[in-house]
Design a protein around this motif. Structure first.
Motif: not given
Length: 367
Positions: A40-49, A72-75
Motif C-alpha cells: 500500500v505505501p508503495v502503490l500510493y506513494k505517487r499521485f498525479t491528479f 502515504h502520498v509523498k509525490c
C-alpha cells in the motif's frame, strides 16, 4: 534467509522498485495481510491528479482511493486541466472544494503544480492555491509551480491578494528546491506597470516559506516591451524581497534586461556556487553590447561562483577575441571552474598555475 523475516519497513523499500507495474503490486498485495500492508505505501506513494470540472466517475473513484490512503502520498502532481467550462453561463469550480481535496495529502514531500493556459483561473485563485501549499504542506522538500498564462486573464493588480486574509506562511525547514516558471507565450495583458503587483503578490503568498531553499529556479516572462522609459522605471521599483538564508544554486530569467536578482531575492549571493542565466544578469562586463543592463550590484555579487552557465548568445567584445573575453570574465569571478555557453554549445574548464595564472581548456559540450 527467507524474505518473510525482513522487517516490514525493509520490505517496503524492496517493493519500491520502478520496474514493478501496478498490476504486479496488485498481485503481490494478495499474498498475505503483511504483504498487503507493505504494498500500500508503495502503490500510493505517487499521485498525479488531473483536475477538471466536473470530474468523471472514474477519476472521482481514483481520487477517493488516493484520499483514503493520502498519508502515504509523498509525490503529488497537480495538473489543472480546466478551471471553467467553455460557456460563461456554467459555474467556475469552487476553490474551497479544490483545497479540501489537497488537504488529504498530509505527508507530501514533493509537489508539482501545473496550470497551462487555463481559462477562468485568474491571479487571485492562483495566489490562493500557492499560499495554501506553503502554509499547509509543512514537510515539503521540493516545490515546482508552472503557469502558462491564458490570453484572457486580467493583469496582476493590487486587488489580487488581501493581506488581511493571509495566514502567516511559515518557514519550511525541509524545502531546499523551489522552481517557479510563469510564462506568457505571446505578449499578453500584463504590462510593465502590473509587474510590481506580481512581485508583491508573490512575496505575500510565499511569506517566509523559502528561507531554507538552496536551489532556486526563477523564470518569469509575462510581457514584452522595448520602451526604454518603461524599463528604466522598473529598475528603480521597490518591492519586498524573497528571503533566502543561503542560496547555493540559482537559475534566473526575470524579464530579460530588466530586474537583477538582487532586486528580487534577499540572500547571500556570495554563497552561490552555480548560476544559470542570460548574460545580462552578470553585468556589462559579460555582455558589452547589451544596452539595457540595469544598474545595481550584478557585477560583483556572484564573486564566489564555481560554475557559470550562460543561456543566451555570448556577446563577444569588438575585437571578437574569445580568449580576452574569457579572461575578463575570470577577473570578476576568481573562483570560477567551469563556464558553459549554451547557445554556442561550448564549455570551458578553468584551472590555475602556481602563480595564479588562469588556464582555459575547452572540453566537450554536454547537453
Amino acid at each position: 534467509m527467507s524474505i518473510e523475516v525482513l522487517p516490514t519497513e525493509i520490505l517496503i523499500q524492496v517493493l519500491d522498485d520502478a520496474s514493478l507495474e501496478v498490476g504486479d503490486l496488485a498481485i503481490i498485495s494478495r499474498v498475505s495481510r503483511r504483504w498487503h500492508s507493505a504494498v500500500v505505501p508503495v502503490l500510493y506513494k505517487r499521485f498525479t491528479f488531473r483536475y477538471y470540472h466536473p470530474l468523471d466517475k472514474d477519476d472521482e473513484k481514483k481520487l477517493e482511493s488516493f484520499k483514503k490512503y493520502g498519508h502515504h502520498v509523498k509525490c503529488l502532481n497537480l495538473h489543472i486541466k480546466r478551471w471553467s467550462e467553455d460557456h460563461d453561463s456554467l459555474p467556475v469550480p469552487d476553490i474551497d472544494r479544490y483545497l479540501e481535496i489537497l488537504e488529504s495529502f498530509t505527508e507530501v514531500t514533493s509537489l508539482e503544480h501545473y496550470d497551462i493556459d487555463i481559462r477562468g483561473m485568474g491571479w487571485p485563485t492562483f495566489w490562493e492555491i500557492l499560499h495554501y501549499i506553503v502554509c499547509r504542506k509543512q514537510k515539503l522538500i521540493s516545490l515546482t509551480v508552472r503557469r502558462n498564462i491564458h490570453w484572457g486573464i486580467s493583469p496582476s493588480s493590487d486587488q489580487d491578494v488581501d493581506p488581511d486574509t493571509l495566514l502567516p506562511a511559515p518557514r519550511l525547514p525541509n524545502l531546499t528546491y523551489f522552481n517557479l516558471r510563469v510564462n506568457s507565450r505571446r505578449s499578453g495583458p500584463d504590462t510593465p506597470e502590473s509587474f510590481p503587483f506580481f512581485l508583491n503578490n508573490l512575496i505575500s503568498a510565499l511569506g517566509d516559506s523559502c528561507q531554507s531553499v538552496s536551489n532556486l529556479q526563477l523564470y518569469v516572462k509575462i510581457f514584452e516591451t522595448t520602451d526604454p522609459a518603461k524599463l528604466a522605471a522598473l529598475w528603480g521599483i521597490g518591492v519586498p524581497l524573497l528571503a533566502i538564508d543561503s542560496l547555493k544554486e540559482l537559475r534566473y530569467e526575470m524579464l530579460p534586461g530588466v530586474i537583477p536578482p538582487s532586486h528580487v531575492i534577499d540572500t547571500k549571493f556570495e554563497d552561490t556556487k552555480v548560476l544559470t542565466a542570460p548574460g545580462w544578469v552578470c553585468g556589462r562586463w559579460l555582455n558589452w553590447a547589451w544596452e539595457q543592463v540595469p544598474p545595481g550590484e550584478s557585477l560583483d555579487i556572484f564573486n564566489n561562483l564555481e560554475t557559470l552557465r550562460i543561456t543566451d548568445i555570448f556577446k563577444k567584445d569588438e575585437n571578437d577575441d574569445i580568449e580576452a573575453d574569457l579572461a575578463r570574465v575570470l577577473k570578476h569571478l576568481p573562483k570560477l571552474r567551469s563556464l558553459i555557453l549554451e547557445d554556442d554549445e561550448r564549455r570551458f574548464s578553468i584551472s590555475r598555475k602556481l602563480d595564479g595564472t588562469p588556464i582555459w581548456e575547452e572540453v566537450p559540450f554536454v547537453v
